[in-house]
Design an enzyme around this catalytic site. Structure first.
Site, PDB file in Angstrom:
ATOM      1  N   ASP A   1      64.133  56.805  -7.441  1.00 27.56           N
ATOM      2  CA  ASP A   1      63.361  55.932  -6.497  1.00 27.56           C
ATOM      3  C   ASP A   1      62.633  56.813  -5.272  1.00 27.56           C
ATOM      4  O   ASP A   1      61.605  56.838  -4.897  1.00 27.56           O
ATOM      5  CB  ASP A   1      63.864  54.512  -6.034  1.00 27.56           C
TER       6      ASP A   1
ATOM      7  N   GLY B   1      62.189  44.555   0.657  1.00 29.08           N
ATOM      8  CA  GLY B   1      62.309  43.141   1.185  1.00 29.08           C
ATOM      9  C   GLY B   1      60.730  42.421   1.121  1.00 29.08           C
ATOM     10  O   GLY B   1      59.770  43.116   1.081  1.00 29.08           O
TER      11      GLY B   1
ATOM     12  N   GLU C   1      49.928  51.184   0.783  1.00 27.24           N
ATOM     13  CA  GLU C   1      50.836  51.187   1.943  1.00 27.24           C
ATOM     14  C   GLU C   1      52.230  50.843   1.450  1.00 27.24           C
ATOM     15  O   GLU C   1      53.390  51.165   2.164  1.00 27.24           O
ATOM     16  CB  GLU C   1      50.410  50.546   3.191  1.00 27.24           C
TER      17      GLU C   1
ATOM     18  N   LYS D   1      54.900  52.812  -6.768  1.00 29.87           N
ATOM     19  CA  LYS D   1      55.498  54.178  -6.511  1.00 29.87           C
ATOM     20  C   LYS D   1      55.595  54.966  -7.947  1.00 29.87           C
ATOM     21  O   LYS D   1      55.367  56.326  -7.834  1.00 29.87           O
ATOM     22  CB  LYS D   1      56.576  54.320  -5.479  1.00 29.87           C
TER      23      LYS D   1
ATOM     24  N   GLY E   1      58.309  49.754   2.887  1.00 31.42           N
ATOM     25  CA  GLY E   1      57.458  48.537   3.190  1.00 31.42           C
ATOM     26  C   GLY E   1      56.731  48.048   4.653  1.00 31.42           C
ATOM     27  O   GLY E   1      55.767  48.110   4.675  1.00 31.42           O
TER      28      GLY E   1
ATOM     29  N   GLU F   1      68.617  46.651  -6.752  1.00 31.03           N
ATOM     30  CA  GLU F   1      67.622  46.000  -7.630  1.00 31.03           C
ATOM     31  C   GLU F   1      69.108  45.548  -8.826  1.00 31.03           C
ATOM     32  O   GLU F   1      69.936  45.980  -8.723  1.00 31.03           O
ATOM     33  CB  GLU F   1      66.964  47.144  -8.637  1.00 31.03           C
TER      34      GLU F   1
ATOM     35  N   LYS G   1      58.780  58.229  -4.314  1.00 33.82           N
ATOM     36  CA  LYS G   1      58.235  58.105  -2.934  1.00 33.82           C
ATOM     37  C   LYS G   1      58.018  59.267  -2.182  1.00 33.82           C
ATOM     38  O   LYS G   1      56.775  59.374  -1.580  1.00 33.82           O
ATOM     39  CB  LYS G   1      59.144  57.263  -2.104  1.00 33.82           C
TER      40      LYS G   1
HETATM   41  N1  HSE Z   1      64.972  49.432  -4.354  1.00 36.88           N
HETATM   42  C1  HSE Z   1      64.366  49.881  -3.293  1.00 36.88           C
HETATM   43  C2  HSE Z   1      65.416  50.401  -1.902  1.00 36.88           C
HETATM   44  C3  HSE Z   1      63.182  49.231  -2.612  1.00 36.88           C
HETATM   45  O1  HSE Z   1      66.649  50.005  -2.226  1.00 36.88           O
HETATM   46  O2  HSE Z   1      64.863  50.971  -1.179  1.00 36.88           O
HETATM   47  C4  HSE Z   1      62.070  49.407  -3.438  1.00 36.88           C
HETATM   48  O3  HSE Z   1      61.535  50.598  -3.519  1.00 36.88           O
END
Ligand code: HSE
Length: 431
Positions: A201, A302, A129, A105, A134, A190, A205
């Site tokens: 993050d 995951g 996708e 992303k 996910g 992470e 997205k």
């Molecule tokens: N680290 C991200 C989360 C997942 O906690 O949703 C990967 O984008």
């Protein structure tokens, strides 16, 4: 049956999951879709680390070039993450006539426009996708299933780590640091959770969702982003008493011809569909002119959920490859009737505000006088406890106000002698 040759660049946790899933589902996909998916090469700079999956030594290489220069490879799965060298690998793969599947992303948010242009020029495609939620087919939903809709709004809980932390704080009274530690222990966060917690993050997205929903390439720098690092337990508890949950929400919606696009902690009434999304789960709520409201819910990250999304993209491309058809990158930007990004200062919202104030006559009058000056109307107010010596929390909910006005008002209130500490303001979302 034509074999479709696949290669993987990046043999980390998700890469390992994809290798396992491609092996485990090989027969199933052959029976279900009549496709022979053959993982022929895996590149990673670290081949020493033991992975919980068996791979023939011959398939492994340290050099991505062994994949990028191999004319027999049809599809490259990029799972190294980050911008460089992922960008160079993806572009080289496309220029070599290979389709690309990626979960990256950050790369798409920063360089999607350039990468998609190269794909189009080279007559191949990029599928992604797995880059958002996910286990949630939101990319396909927005680009395919909902194609006839004019999208009005997309609201997402799209970072599992933040949602896990906020849920633990709300339901178990856990501290931020305690909840983060647990998230790390469970492998949800992470190892460096900075981008999870500071909202970036989610912003990456959201840039992808904005492109899919509104046809605009949004620069991540134009997405107003606040993470959950400064959300305090007491505010989660006060919000709960008032019937609200605090969620890290990614928002993209049309407002007065502009795109209002932002990520921040948000009060949602506990009756809101997204308020019930607990733990590390993700959900995306979409409003369109034909579907009305739609809620997509599932695992955001995951190994298995992400591998499922990757295999879905691989399978779609493999079908075209096996049939000898071209699969060309579609045009991503389109006219959705929005021109430009709405600056955060112009955004209208309701607000939760908490002041720490001395419990003395006239304090509330001082605060409400300043709010009135900026046309900010109070919808509820409560003082949490009485303590003559120390400042006490005053919690207010406002009616809709313009952010710039709220900021000016808070700046002035902050200067009052009766106020200690910085006022806390959290936006509310009602729709
Ligand atoms: N680290 C991200 C989360 C997942 O906690 O949703 C990967 O984008």
């Amino acid at each position: 049956m034509k074999k479709v040759n696949i290669a993987l660049i990046g043999f980390g946790t998700i890469g390992t999951g994809v290798v396992k899933a491609l092996a485990g589902k090989r027969l199933f996909i052959k029976k279900k879709r009549g496709l022979e998916l053959e993982l022929v090469r895996i590149a990673d700079k670290d081949l020493r680390t033991k992975r919980p999956v068996k791979v023939s030594r011959k398939k492994l290489t340290k050099k991505a070039g062994d994949i990028l220069n191999d004319p027999n490879i049809d599809i490259v799965i990029e799972l190294i993450g980050g911008i460089h060298p992922a960008k160079e690998f993806v572009i080289k793969a496309l220029e070599s006539g290979k389709h690309v599947v990626t979960a990256n992303k950050a790369l798409l948010a920063a360089c999607g426009k350039e990468i998609f242009k190269v794909a189009k020029k080279c007559g191949v495609t990029v599928r992604f996708e797995a880059s958002v939620g996910g286990g949630i087919p939101v990319v396909k939903a927005l680009s395919g299933d909902f194609v006839a809709n004019r999208i009005q709004a997309v609201y997402g809980i799209i970072n599992g780590t933040s949602n896990y932390i906020l849920t633990k704080m709300e339901e178990e009274g856990e501290t931020f640091n305690g909840a983060l530690k647990k998230a790390k222990g469970l492998g949800i966060a992470e190892s460096n959770p900075t981008l999870d917690i500071n909202g970036m993050d989610s912003a990456h997205k959201l840039a992808i969702l904005s492109l899919l929903g509104f046809g605009r390439y949004v620069d991540v720098g134009d997405i107003f982003t606040e993470g959950i690092q400064s959300v305090e337990l007491q505010d989660i508890q006060y919000a709960k008493e008032l019937g609200y949950s605090i969620k890290l929400l990614a928002i993209a919606k049309k407002d007065e011809g502009k795109l209002d696009v932002r990520v921040h902690p948000t009060l949602l009434t506990t009756k809101h569909l997204l308020a019930g999304v607990r733990g590390a789960q993700n959900a995306i709520y979409i409003k369109g002119d034909m579907i009305g409201e739609s809620l997509l819910y599932g695992e955001g990250a995951g190994e298995k959920a992400t591998s499922s999304a990757i295999i879905s993209d691989v399978t779609d491309i493999a079908e075209a490859v096996a049939a000898g058809k071209k699969m060309i990158m579609p045009e991503m930007n389109f006219d959705s009737g929005v021109s430009g990004i709405k600056g955060i200062g112009r955004v209208k919202s309701r607000y939760y505000i908490r002041f720490m104030a001395m419990d003395k006559p006239g304090v509330l009058a001082g605060i409400s006088g300043i709010l009135a000056k900026y046309k900010i109307s109070i919808s509820s107010v409560s003082q949490k406890e009485r303590n003559k010596e120390h400042a006490v929390p005053i919690v207010m909910l406002t009616h809709e106000a313009i952010e710039m006005d709220l900021r000016k008002a808070l700046g002035q209130i902050n200067k009052l002698n009766s106020i200690s500490g910085k006022p806390v303001a959290i936006r509310m979302e009602m729709r």
